[in-house]
Design a protein around this motif. Structure first.
Motif, PDB file in Angstrom:
ATOM      1  N   TYR A  13       0.905  -1.086  -0.090  1.00 45.32           N
ATOM      2  CA  TYR A  13       0.072  -0.036  -0.066  1.00 45.32           C
ATOM      3  C   TYR A  13       0.951   1.115  -0.039  1.00 45.32           C
ATOM      4  N   THR A  14       0.664   2.197  -0.603  1.00 45.00           N
ATOM      5  CA  THR A  14       1.220   3.556  -0.463  1.00 45.00           C
ATOM      6  C   THR A  14       0.271   4.523   0.497  1.00 45.00           C
ATOM      7  N   LYS A  15       1.137   5.313   1.349  1.00 44.94           N
ATOM      8  CA  LYS A  15       0.324   6.168   1.833  1.00 44.94           C
ATOM      9  C   LYS A  15       0.196   7.640   1.305  1.00 44.94           C
ATOM     10  N   ILE A  16      -1.072   8.277   1.457  1.00 39.46           N
ATOM     11  CA  ILE A  16      -1.274   9.590   0.821  1.00 39.46           C
ATOM     12  C   ILE A  16      -1.794  10.456   2.110  1.00 39.46           C
ATOM     13  N   PRO A  17      -1.253  11.571   2.395  1.00 43.34           N
ATOM     14  CA  PRO A  17      -1.928  12.448   3.418  1.00 43.34           C
ATOM     15  C   PRO A  17      -3.162  13.144   3.111  1.00 43.34           C
ATOM     16  N   LEU A  18      -3.980  13.260   4.069  1.00 42.42           N
ATOM     17  CA  LEU A  18      -5.120  13.928   4.083  1.00 42.42           C
ATOM     18  C   LEU A  18      -5.075  14.954   4.786  1.00 42.42           C
ATOM     19  N   VAL A  19      -6.145  16.216   4.269  1.00 42.31           N
ATOM     20  CA  VAL A  19      -5.964  17.526   4.925  1.00 42.31           C
ATOM     21  C   VAL A  19      -7.644  17.615   5.408  1.00 42.31           C
ATOM     22  N   LEU A  20      -7.849  17.903   6.556  1.00 41.07           N
ATOM     23  CA  LEU A  20      -9.028  17.886   7.271  1.00 41.07           C
ATOM     24  C   LEU A  20      -9.386  19.658   7.067  1.00 41.07           C
ATOM     25  N   THR A  21     -10.562  19.850   6.450  1.00 41.38           N
ATOM     26  CA  THR A  21     -11.134  21.191   6.027  1.00 41.38           C
ATOM     27  C   THR A  21     -11.792  21.758   7.163  1.00 41.38           C
ATOM     28  N   GLU A  22     -11.922  22.966   6.998  1.00 38.89           N
ATOM     29  CA  GLU A  22     -13.002  23.708   8.065  1.00 38.89           C
ATOM     30  C   GLU A  22     -14.338  23.163   8.065  1.00 38.89           C
ATOM     31  N   ASN A 108     -18.853  23.836  -4.116  1.00 34.21           N
ATOM     32  CA  ASN A 108     -17.823  25.057  -3.915  1.00 34.21           C
ATOM     33  C   ASN A 108     -18.688  26.245  -3.306  1.00 34.21           C
ATOM     34  N   THR A 109     -19.595  26.620  -3.216  1.00 36.43           N
ATOM     35  CA  THR A 109     -20.440  27.637  -2.737  1.00 36.43           C
ATOM     36  C   THR A 109     -20.522  27.306  -1.246  1.00 36.43           C
ATOM     37  N   ALA A 110     -20.915  26.202  -0.948  1.00 40.91           N
ATOM     38  CA  ALA A 110     -21.077  25.519   0.366  1.00 40.91           C
ATOM     39  C   ALA A 110     -19.803  25.583   1.294  1.00 40.91           C
ATOM     40  N   LEU A 111     -18.640  24.985   0.382  1.00 39.93           N
ATOM     41  CA  LEU A 111     -17.294  25.098   1.049  1.00 39.93           C
ATOM     42  C   LEU A 111     -16.665  26.371   1.381  1.00 39.93           C
ATOM     43  N   THR A 112     -16.913  27.429   0.466  1.00 37.80           N
ATOM     44  CA  THR A 112     -16.376  28.636   0.698  1.00 37.80           C
ATOM     45  C   THR A 112     -17.253  29.439   1.728  1.00 37.80           C
ATOM     46  N   SER A 113     -18.231  28.951   1.800  1.00 40.61           N
ATOM     47  CA  SER A 113     -19.142  29.795   2.918  1.00 40.61           C
ATOM     48  C   SER A 113     -18.849  29.599   4.339  1.00 40.61           C
ATOM     49  N   HIS A 114     -18.083  28.281   4.474  1.00 40.41           N
ATOM     50  CA  HIS A 114     -17.390  27.820   5.696  1.00 40.41           C
ATOM     51  C   HIS A 114     -16.006  27.919   5.783  1.00 40.41           C
ATOM     52  N   ASN A 115     -15.489  28.981   5.017  1.00 41.26           N
ATOM     53  CA  ASN A 115     -14.109  29.303   4.909  1.00 41.26           C
ATOM     54  C   ASN A 115     -13.221  28.236   4.513  1.00 41.26           C
ATOM     55  N   ALA A 116     -13.723  27.281   3.411  1.00 40.64           N
ATOM     56  CA  ALA A 116     -12.768  26.277   3.070  1.00 40.64           C
ATOM     57  C   ALA A 116     -12.597  26.521   1.644  1.00 40.64           C
ATOM     58  N   LEU A 117     -11.477  26.192   0.938  1.00 39.49           N
ATOM     59  CA  LEU A 117     -11.075  26.590  -0.356  1.00 39.49           C
ATOM     60  C   LEU A 117     -12.035  25.758  -1.132  1.00 39.49           C
ATOM     61  N   PRO A 118     -12.449  26.405  -2.398  1.00 37.11           N
ATOM     62  CA  PRO A 118     -13.002  25.280  -3.466  1.00 37.11           C
ATOM     63  C   PRO A 118     -12.382  24.237  -3.835  1.00 37.11           C
ATOM     64  N   VAL A 119     -12.884  23.255  -4.412  1.00 39.72           N
ATOM     65  CA  VAL A 119     -12.228  22.100  -4.975  1.00 39.72           C
ATOM     66  C   VAL A 119     -12.593  21.858  -6.578  1.00 39.72           C
ATOM     67  N   ASP A 120     -11.549  20.812  -7.050  1.00 44.00           N
ATOM     68  CA  ASP A 120     -11.798  20.701  -8.566  1.00 44.00           C
ATOM     69  C   ASP A 120     -12.807  19.380  -8.747  1.00 44.00           C
ATOM     70  N   GLY A 121     -12.779  18.769  -7.629  1.00 44.29           N
ATOM     71  CA  GLY A 121     -13.793  17.558  -7.620  1.00 44.29           C
ATOM     72  C   GLY A 121     -13.796  16.882  -6.576  1.00 44.29           C
TER      73      GLY A 121
END
Length: 146
Positions: A13-22, A108-121
């Motif tokens: 297995y390969t390990k990939i870091p995750l970031v927990l958003t706001e 992305n509107t929901a994310l940005t309204s909670h101070n998170a950055l928009p995502v591509d997918g």
């Protein structure tokens, strides 16, 4: 007792870091067709998705689809589908991956309204299943089998 990390490494297995958003979502960096993007990791999403506005960015060819997307309060959204995409997450790679394309502006509107950055997918269960994914919530890590 062996740690989860050591055990999964011994099983290729390969390990990939995750970031927990706001918004309490895990975010991940992935490459689609060689282009890096930011994605929400969503075990409840059946398909991996990219916003329609990113078709050219990720060098995707698309065709019409009968699939209707639903999620994050929106339903019956029109979609396109793109096949034969190359996906890379960390050292894990998959070719010929189908990706659903739809309007992610509500996400992305929901994310940005909670101070998170928009995502591509969204990285969905289709890729997680193919990669035999293991998520370590405590260590904020995703493991995918090479």
């Amino acid at each position: 007792m062996t740690s989860l990390k050591k055990f999964l490494k011994s099983k290729s297995y390969t390990k990939i870091p995750l970031v927990l958003t706001e918004t309490n979502h895990f975010e991940i960096v992935a490459k689609i067709n060689g282009v890096s993007g930011r994605f929400i990791l969503d075990t409840g999403a059946s398909n991996t998705c990219i916003g329609m506005d990113k078709i050219d960015v990720f060098k995707m060819l698309s065709e019409t689809s009968d699939i209707k997307a639903a999620g994050a309060g929106a339903t019956e959204m029109e979609t396109l589908v793109s096949t034969k995409n190359k996906v890379q997450i960390g050292d894990w790679k998959k070719g010929r991956q189908k990706i659903v394309l739809f309007d992610l502006s509500h996400v992305n509107t929901a994310l940005t309204s909670h101070n998170a950055l928009p995502v591509d997918g969204i990285i969905g269960a289709d890729i997680l299943k193919k990669g035999k994914a293991v998520i370590d919530y405590n260590k904020k890590s995703l493991y995918l089998k090479k």
